[in-house]
Scaffold this motif. Structure first.
Motif, PDB file in Angstrom:
ATOM      1  N   SER A 254       6.680 -43.399  35.500  1.00 61.59           N
ATOM      2  CA  SER A 254       5.971 -42.889  34.336  1.00 61.59           C
ATOM      3  C   SER A 254       5.822 -43.984  33.291  1.00 61.59           C
ATOM      4  O   SER A 254       6.555 -44.963  33.282  1.00 61.59           O
ATOM      5  N   LYS A 294      -1.384 -39.155  37.962  1.00 60.56           N
ATOM      6  CA  LYS A 294      -1.907 -37.880  38.463  1.00 60.56           C
ATOM      7  C   LYS A 294      -1.797 -36.778  37.414  1.00 60.56           C
ATOM      8  O   LYS A 294      -2.444 -35.748  37.523  1.00 60.56           O
ATOM      9  N   LYS A 295      -0.932 -37.018  36.407  1.00 57.55           N
ATOM     10  CA  LYS A 295      -0.774 -36.049  35.324  1.00 57.55           C
ATOM     11  C   LYS A 295      -0.624 -36.790  34.007  1.00 57.55           C
ATOM     12  O   LYS A 295      -0.180 -37.939  33.975  1.00 57.55           O
ATOM     13  N   ALA A 297       1.029 -35.916  30.085  1.00 59.23           N
ATOM     14  CA  ALA A 297       1.740 -34.992  29.202  1.00 59.23           C
ATOM     15  C   ALA A 297       1.640 -35.509  27.778  1.00 59.23           C
ATOM     16  O   ALA A 297       1.769 -36.716  27.542  1.00 59.23           O
ATOM     17  N   THR A 311       1.170 -30.332  29.530  1.00 64.27           N
ATOM     18  CA  THR A 311       0.934 -31.209  30.677  1.00 64.27           C
ATOM     19  C   THR A 311      -0.378 -30.837  31.348  1.00 64.27           C
ATOM     20  O   THR A 311      -0.658 -29.654  31.563  1.00 64.27           O
ATOM     21  N   ILE A 312      -1.175 -31.854  31.674  1.00 62.18           N
ATOM     22  CA  ILE A 312      -2.497 -31.615  32.259  1.00 62.18           C
ATOM     23  C   ILE A 312      -2.616 -32.391  33.571  1.00 62.18           C
ATOM     24  O   ILE A 312      -2.388 -33.608  33.587  1.00 62.18           O
ATOM     25  N   PRO A 313      -2.955 -31.725  34.676  1.00 61.24           N
ATOM     26  CA  PRO A 313      -3.224 -32.456  35.924  1.00 61.24           C
ATOM     27  C   PRO A 313      -4.551 -33.207  35.819  1.00 61.24           C
ATOM     28  O   PRO A 313      -5.488 -32.741  35.142  1.00 61.24           O
ATOM     29  N   ILE A 314      -4.635 -34.353  36.466  1.00 62.14           N
ATOM     30  CA  ILE A 314      -5.849 -35.170  36.437  1.00 62.14           C
ATOM     31  C   ILE A 314      -6.507 -35.093  37.804  1.00 62.14           C
ATOM     32  O   ILE A 314      -5.948 -35.572  38.803  1.00 62.14           O
ATOM     33  N   GLN A 331      -6.136 -29.982  25.234  1.00 65.56           N
ATOM     34  CA  GLN A 331      -4.760 -29.474  25.214  1.00 65.56           C
ATOM     35  C   GLN A 331      -4.235 -29.381  23.783  1.00 65.56           C
ATOM     36  O   GLN A 331      -3.520 -28.443  23.420  1.00 65.56           O
ATOM     37  N   GLN A 350       2.207 -39.540  34.077  1.00 69.66           N
ATOM     38  CA  GLN A 350       3.186 -39.137  35.086  1.00 69.66           C
ATOM     39  C   GLN A 350       2.633 -39.296  36.503  1.00 69.66           C
ATOM     40  O   GLN A 350       1.424 -39.379  36.713  1.00 69.66           O
ATOM     41  N   GLU A 351       3.571 -39.324  37.460  1.00 68.63           N
ATOM     42  CA  GLU A 351       3.246 -39.402  38.887  1.00 68.63           C
ATOM     43  C   GLU A 351       2.278 -40.553  39.154  1.00 68.63           C
ATOM     44  O   GLU A 351       1.187 -40.389  39.701  1.00 68.63           O
TER      45      GLU A 351
END
Length: 419
Positions: A254, A294-295, A297, A311-314, A331, A350-351
């Motif tokens: 991260s 991939k995310k 926050a 948190t939002i997924p991309i 968000q 993140q990820e």
């Protein structure tokens, strides 16, 4: 008494060195500007809190995490510097390179500390282990102008005990025969891997020192604690079970960027601009390591230190800030509350995955992101040549324009190795 310290057979031992920079960030600042030597100095102006401090500043009562505005108010003679994380990373690399002159297996544990396996190096180097440590210490001090402390011991855990024994500018060697004396004087909560809650549990069982723990039967440790504490027990008993990991750290799970400002505010435009700046900086760091998230926050911290997070997924991982700022803006609408004062904004990518393996999509957003990424690679090149912030997004403008109410310098690289 434990099976080891009661006279049992000791396995063939290793010799592990642990090197720890003394007030490393401030040490680098002093190395670059010797006029700072002997003065109370803190870094962290850009974060709004003290991230590192000289021993002179510590003697005044300043601690890590103290708000910068309080330092300015209560300690007006203290020198407050913005963190230059690119320089810290460069000095870190040079410091570890000195260690690698003597040892092949070097583990970069953090930006300012490392482990090295010295086992068997006495004959080829024609020096004792202490002399090897002395040579490393001398070369780092003379070539880089840094103060470091070194510990040498049969295991990583004991080497950490040794490096902290004399600070700053210390060198301590612990052997199997002297280990009990050191452990008897070390509180259990000071042992690497023993957290506050575990320390309280151990103290309730009359384990107050590291020696108390090391001399417990192994069966007792297995009965009351999980596997990691069995490992610590073995390491304290001179049994090396924690391996040296010589692979340099180049990939991160991260990337986080935060900003604390004073006074707190409810201004939506200002808060969104700060988030925009957080995202620009985080994306620049991700591009530095050729990574995409991939995310994403985001968080807001209130004046009362309460966190509001999202948190939002991309759909199509990207390190282009334009795409992520759009997601964060949506968000933010559900996070911001009228009348609430906020003191910090933050973003975590993140990820993370390599930018060479990110997947496309069916709706064209990948093509759009790729175009932005190409633009930002050009901007990165310009900034490397002409300095930071020569080009920035309009959404970040308010954060830079009103920088005077916060604590941030114009330095994109300030958090290069902070996760």
């Amino acid at each position: 008494m434990s099976e080891i310290f009661s006279g049992g057979t000791i396995p063939k031992q290793k010799t592990i060195l642990h090197m720890d920079g003394d007030a490393f960030f401030v040490g680098v600042e002093v190395a670059r500007n010797p006029k700072l030597k002997g003065k109370p100095v803190v870094t962290g102006e850009e974060r709004g809190i003290v991230s590192a401090l000289s021993y002179e500043a510590k003697a005044l009562g300043i601690i890590r995490g103290m708000p910068i505005y309080r330092v300015k108010k209560d300690f007006p003679k203290v020198l407050i510097l913005p963190g230059d994380y690119a320089s810290y990373a460069r000095y870190s690399t040079m410091m570890f390179d000195v260690v690698r002159r003597y040892a092949d297996d070097v583990e970069e544990y953090s930006i300012d500390e490392c482990f090295a396996d010295l086992t068997g190096l006495e004959p080829p180097l024609k020096m004792t282990y202490r002399q090897i440590a002395e040579r490393i210490k001398k070369e780092i001090t003379e070539e880089l102008g840094l103060s470091i402390s070194i510990g040498v011991a049969p295991t990583k855990v004991l080497a950490k005990v040794a490096s902290k024994w004399v600070k700053p500018n210390g060198l301590t060697v612990i052997t199997a025969s002297t280990a009990p004396d050191f452990l008897a004087k070390t509180p259990i909560e000071k042992i690497w891997g023993i957290g506050p809650r575990t320390a309280v549990l151990l103290q309730k069982r009359q384990v107050h020192t590291a020696l108390d723990f090391a001399t417990k039967p192994l069966a007792w440790v297995k009965q009351h604690f999980s596997k990691p504490y069995e490992v610590i027990w073995q390491e304290l008993n001179c049994i090396s079970v924690m391996e040296i990991d010589p692979m340099p750290k180049t990939v991160y799970s991260s990337v986080q960027k935060t900003r604390t400002f004073h006074p707190p505010t409810n201004d939506k435009t200002f808060l969104l601009s700060q988030l925009s700046k957080n995202i620009e900086d985080a994306c620049a760091k991700a591009r530095h390591f050729a990574l995409v998230p991939k995310k994403i926050a985001i968080f807001l911290k209130t004046q009362n230190f309460k966190y509001v997070t999202g948190t939002i997924p991309i759909a199509s991982p990207t390190n282009a800030p334009e795409v992520l700022i759009s997601l964060a803006g949506e968000q933010f609408k559900g996070m911001h509350a009228r009348g609430v004062l906020y003191r910090t904004t933050g973003v975590t990518l993140q990820e993370l995955v390599s930018d060479s393996v990110s997947q496309g999509d069916l709706f064209g957003s990948t093509d759009r992101a790729n175009k932005f990424e190409l633009i930002h690679k050009q901007i990165d090149s310009l900034e490397n040549k002409f300095g930071k912030r020569v080009v920035y997004l309009a959404s970040t403008h308010n954060a830079l324009k009103r920088k005077k109410i916060g604590t941030d310098p114009d330095d994109l690289d300030r958090n290069l190795l902070f996760l």
